[in-house]
Write a protein that holds these residues in place. Structure first.
Motif, PDB file in Angstrom:
ATOM      1  N   GLU A   1      35.127  37.813  43.218  1.00 28.72           N
ATOM      2  CA  GLU A   1      36.240  38.625  42.707  1.00 28.72           C
ATOM      3  C   GLU A   1      37.574  37.919  42.936  1.00 28.72           C
ATOM      4  O   GLU A   1      38.372  37.736  42.005  1.00 28.72           O
ATOM      5  N   LEU A   2      37.837  37.524  44.163  1.00 31.51           N
ATOM      6  CA  LEU A   2      39.118  36.878  44.468  1.00 31.51           C
ATOM      7  C   LEU A   2      39.189  35.469  43.886  1.00 31.51           C
ATOM      8  O   LEU A   2      40.284  34.959  43.617  1.00 31.51           O
TER       9      LEU A   2
ATOM     10  N   HIS B   1      42.400  32.993  43.161  1.00 23.32           N
ATOM     11  CA  HIS B   1      42.728  32.501  44.495  1.00 23.32           C
ATOM     12  C   HIS B   1      41.925  31.228  44.765  1.00 23.32           C
ATOM     13  O   HIS B   1      40.903  30.983  44.112  1.00 23.32           O
TER      14      HIS B   1
ATOM     15  N   ALA C   1      36.565  45.083  45.029  1.00 28.90           N
ATOM     16  CA  ALA C   1      37.765  45.609  44.370  1.00 28.90           C
ATOM     17  C   ALA C   1      38.728  46.218  45.383  1.00 28.90           C
ATOM     18  O   ALA C   1      39.957  46.130  45.217  1.00 28.90           O
TER      19      ALA C   1
ATOM     20  N   ARG D   1      40.683  43.383  46.996  1.00 24.51           N
ATOM     21  CA  ARG D   1      41.773  42.936  46.118  1.00 24.51           C
ATOM     22  C   ARG D   1      42.952  43.908  46.194  1.00 24.51           C
ATOM     23  O   ARG D   1      44.113  43.471  46.241  1.00 24.51           O
TER      24      ARG D   1
ATOM     25  N   GLU E   1      46.734  42.852  47.232  1.00 26.55           N
ATOM     26  CA  GLU E   1      47.761  42.918  46.193  1.00 26.55           C
ATOM     27  C   GLU E   1      48.760  44.049  46.419  1.00 26.55           C
ATOM     28  O   GLU E   1      49.607  44.308  45.555  1.00 26.55           O
TER      29      GLU E   1
END
Length: 233
Positions: free
Chosen positions: A25-26, A30, A208, A211, A215
């Motif tokens: 995901e990251l 990233h 999720a 994240r 964020e």
């Protein structure tokens, strides 16, 4: 050549399960340091990411951990996800070796790795995310004392770290309920229950939430978050 604009995130336990989902995901935006103990499994994850490198060490070994950390020059976030489970045995049946095995990986190793990385994280004004468990919030069931004790201890460690680093490093504790992983399959099999993946969280759902923590706007910190499957047996 690593894009200098990408945030550098170390994800421990990133070769499987929740850790792998977090890395994927990251990894979309990233630079990921893929943590794991086996080079071959770590390299598989690294190869599937746009920008990544291996972080191979045995977190239960102090020298191995120190050597791996000594090679880092930058870090913007640490996601502590590596953990081990425990056998379903009562306190009366559990000797010191099992207590030491679980607490060493799930608490002591987390504290030590975080300690070693704090200078880099403070320099970047970074984040620490602890992947805990519902077992770190809820009363333990019979036979679950060792695992619950480790997760309660990890929660206390996280709370203390947050206050010690407040204003310098953001610290988030995430407590997933039952997640569709190999560990969960084994847990349900030992309990004699049929396994239905749809009754469990997807690892991607936990990713999720990580994240979301990373964020959060600069003035905000997600301190603690529980995420559970809709289905509760």
């Amino acid at each position: 050549m690593i894009d200098p604009n990408l945030r550098h995130v170390l994800v421990t336990g990133a070769s499987r399960g929740i850790g792998r989902a977090i890395a994927l995901e990251l990894g979309r935006d990233h630079h990921i340091l893929v943590g794991g103990t086996r080079p071959e499994t770590v390299e598989k994850v690294v190869a599937g990411l746009p920008s990544a490198e291996p972080f191979v060490c045995d977190l239960a070994d102090e020298r191995s951990t120190s050597a791996a950390v000594s090679r880092l020059t930058r870090l913007d976030a640490l996601v502590n996800c590596a953990a081990v489970g425990s056998s379903d045995s009562t306190i009366a049946e559990t000797g010191r070796d099992e207590w030491r095995r679980v607490l060493e990986v799930d608490v002591v190793a987390v504290a030590d790795l975080t300690r070693l990385l704090l200078p880099l994280l403070r320099a970047s004004g970074g984040d620490v995310v602890m992947i805990n468990s519902g077992s770190g919030i809820n009363p333990p069931r019979a036979g679950g004392a060792v695992y619950a004790a480790a997760k309660y201890a990890l929660r206390a460690l996280t709370h203390a770290l947050r206050e010690e680093q407040r204003g310098r490093v953001r610290v988030t504790s995430i407590h997933p309920g039952r997640v569709d992983t190999d560990m969960q399959v084994a847990l349900q099999a030992r309990a004699g229950r049929p396994y239905d993946p749809s009754e469990h969280l997807r690892p991607e759902s936990v990713a999720a939430t990580v994240r979301a923590a990373l964020e959060a706007s600069d003035e905000a910190m997600i301190e603690e978050l529980s995420v559970r499957p809709v289905f509760t047996p």
